[in-house]
Scaffold this motif. Structure first.
Motif, PDB file in Angstrom:
ATOM      1  N   VAL A  86       0.857  -1.186   0.000  1.00  0.00           N
ATOM      2  CA  VAL A  86       0.000   0.000   0.000  1.00  0.00           C
ATOM      3  C   VAL A  86       0.891   1.233   0.000  1.00  0.00           C
ATOM      4  CG1 VAL A  86      -1.875   1.206   1.174  1.00  0.00           C
ATOM      5  CG2 VAL A  86      -1.697  -1.287   1.371  1.00  0.00           C
ATOM      6  N   ARG A  87       0.659   2.132  -0.970  1.00  0.00           N
ATOM      7  CA  ARG A  87       1.472   3.345  -1.054  1.00  0.00           C
ATOM      8  C   ARG A  87       0.569   4.562  -1.245  1.00  0.00           C
ATOM      9  NH1 ARG A  87       5.809   2.585  -4.119  1.00  0.00           N
ATOM     10  NH2 ARG A  87       5.525   0.317  -4.320  1.00  0.00           N
ATOM     11  N   THR A  88       1.083   5.734  -0.900  1.00  0.00           N
ATOM     12  CA  THR A  88       0.285   6.956  -1.004  1.00  0.00           C
ATOM     13  C   THR A  88       0.084   7.337  -2.467  1.00  0.00           C
ATOM     14  OG1 THR A  88       2.266   8.342  -0.840  1.00  0.00           O
ATOM     15  CG2 THR A  88       1.110   7.842   1.213  1.00  0.00           C
ATOM     16  N   VAL A  89      -1.070   7.894  -2.743  1.00  0.00           N
ATOM     17  CA  VAL A  89      -1.391   8.359  -4.091  1.00  0.00           C
ATOM     18  C   VAL A  89      -0.495   9.526  -4.483  1.00  0.00           C
ATOM     19  CG1 VAL A  89      -3.177   9.485  -5.488  1.00  0.00           C
ATOM     20  CG2 VAL A  89      -3.765   7.522  -4.052  1.00  0.00           C
ATOM     21  N   ASP A  90      -0.240  10.427  -3.536  1.00  0.00           N
ATOM     22  CA  ASP A  90       0.508  11.653  -3.856  1.00  0.00           C
ATOM     23  C   ASP A  90       2.021  11.507  -3.681  1.00  0.00           C
ATOM     24  OD1 ASP A  90       0.816  11.630  -1.114  1.00  0.00           O
ATOM     25  OD2 ASP A  90      -0.390  13.428  -0.739  1.00  0.00           O
ATOM     26  N   GLY A  91       2.484  10.324  -3.300  1.00  0.00           N
ATOM     27  CA  GLY A  91       3.916  10.104  -3.123  1.00  0.00           C
ATOM     28  C   GLY A  91       4.481  10.601  -1.814  1.00  0.00           C
ATOM     29  N   SER A  92       3.637  11.179  -0.962  1.00  0.00           N
ATOM     30  CA  SER A  92       4.131  11.659   0.331  1.00  0.00           C
ATOM     31  C   SER A  92       4.437  10.472   1.240  1.00  0.00           C
ATOM     32  CB  SER A  92       3.111  12.592   0.989  1.00  0.00           C
ATOM     33  OG  SER A  92       1.931  11.890   1.352  1.00  0.00           O
TER      34      SER A  92
END
Length: 253
Positions: A224-230
């Motif tokens: 699971v990773r952030t959509v915005d790359g933060s």
């Protein structure tokens, strides 16, 4: 559908506390092992060997096909990252999440570690997320509700304009990784299931530097990773609800 929690006796909580002590001591070793140039694959192998020495096993290995002893989530990966051979770099953050099985009883804890010196904004994110965890734990007393726990987390995130990863939640735990109830990292005070003596739950806020907290799942079905790359960080303890107040089973005491 409402499902009653599986209440634990004091003796059973004692068994879970022993699993929690092993888990905590493993996290203390992980903190020593982590450094620039180390890989999360290295850490995963060391964790499995450490647990074996203690007569314990990594419960999530094999759970729904998950292949590793730990989840290792780096930077913008916020949960369920696969350990791999990428070398950690100065300034990275990595969350190591594991469930320890000792004689059939479980404890679950995740912790975010900084590799070397951190940017000030990331250090603050780490500190404030851990603070949110402890504010939520303070609400884990008989007569309070799950909404009180979630609200304590949500208020901290709002104060600093962090995102909350809302799809990833805490849960009951005992002889199974996931038992009722669900423990949401947001909510309204005095709502939801009332907490009663004998409940054992995980509380596990995940905050992101970006304000949305929105995430996506990789094709592997786990990462699971952030959509915005933060970047995101997580802190998790296993807590028993007792008449004497919240008992943290994974703090090593």
């Amino acid at each position: 559908m409402h499902v009653d929690p599986i209440l634990k006796t004091k003796e059973e909580i004692g068994y879970m506390r022993e699993a929690g002590r092993i888990l905590r001591s493993c996290h203390e070793q992980i903190e020593k092992w982590l450094a620039p140039g180390v890989t999360t694959g290295d850490i995963d192998e060391r964790v499995e060997a450490f647990l074996a020495e203690k007569g314990a096993t990594p419960e999530q290995k094999g759970y729904r096909g998950y292949p590793y002893a730990t989840c290792a989530s780096v930077n913008e990966v916020v949960c369920h990252g696969f350990p791999d051979d990428r070398k950690l770099a100065q300034g990275d953050v990595v969350t190591i999440d594991m469930v320890v099985n000792k004689d059939g009883w479980l404890a679950d804890s995740a912790w975010t570690y900084g590799i070397g010196e951190q940017r000030r904004s990331i250090s603050k994110l780490m500190h404030r997320t851990e603070r949110a965890l402890h504010k939520a734990i303070a609400q884990a007393v008989p007569g309070n509700t799950l909404g009180d726990i979630g609200n304590a987390i949500e208020r901290t995130a709002r104060l600093y304009r962090y995102g909350i990863v809302k799809p990833l939640i805490g849960h009951g735990i005992g002889q199974y990784i996931h038992e009722p109830p669900n423990v949401l990292p947001y909510g309204k005070r005095r709502t939801g299931m009332m907490l009663t003596e004998g409940m054992v739950i995980t509380i596990e806020p995940i905050f992101t530097k970006g304000s949305s907290g929105a995430v996506v799942w990789d094709e592997d079905g786990w990462t699971v990773r952030t959509v915005d790359g933060s970047w995101g960080v997580q802190y998790e303890h296993t807590i028993a609800i007792t008449s004497d107040g919240p008992l943290i089973l994974t703090d090593g005491t």
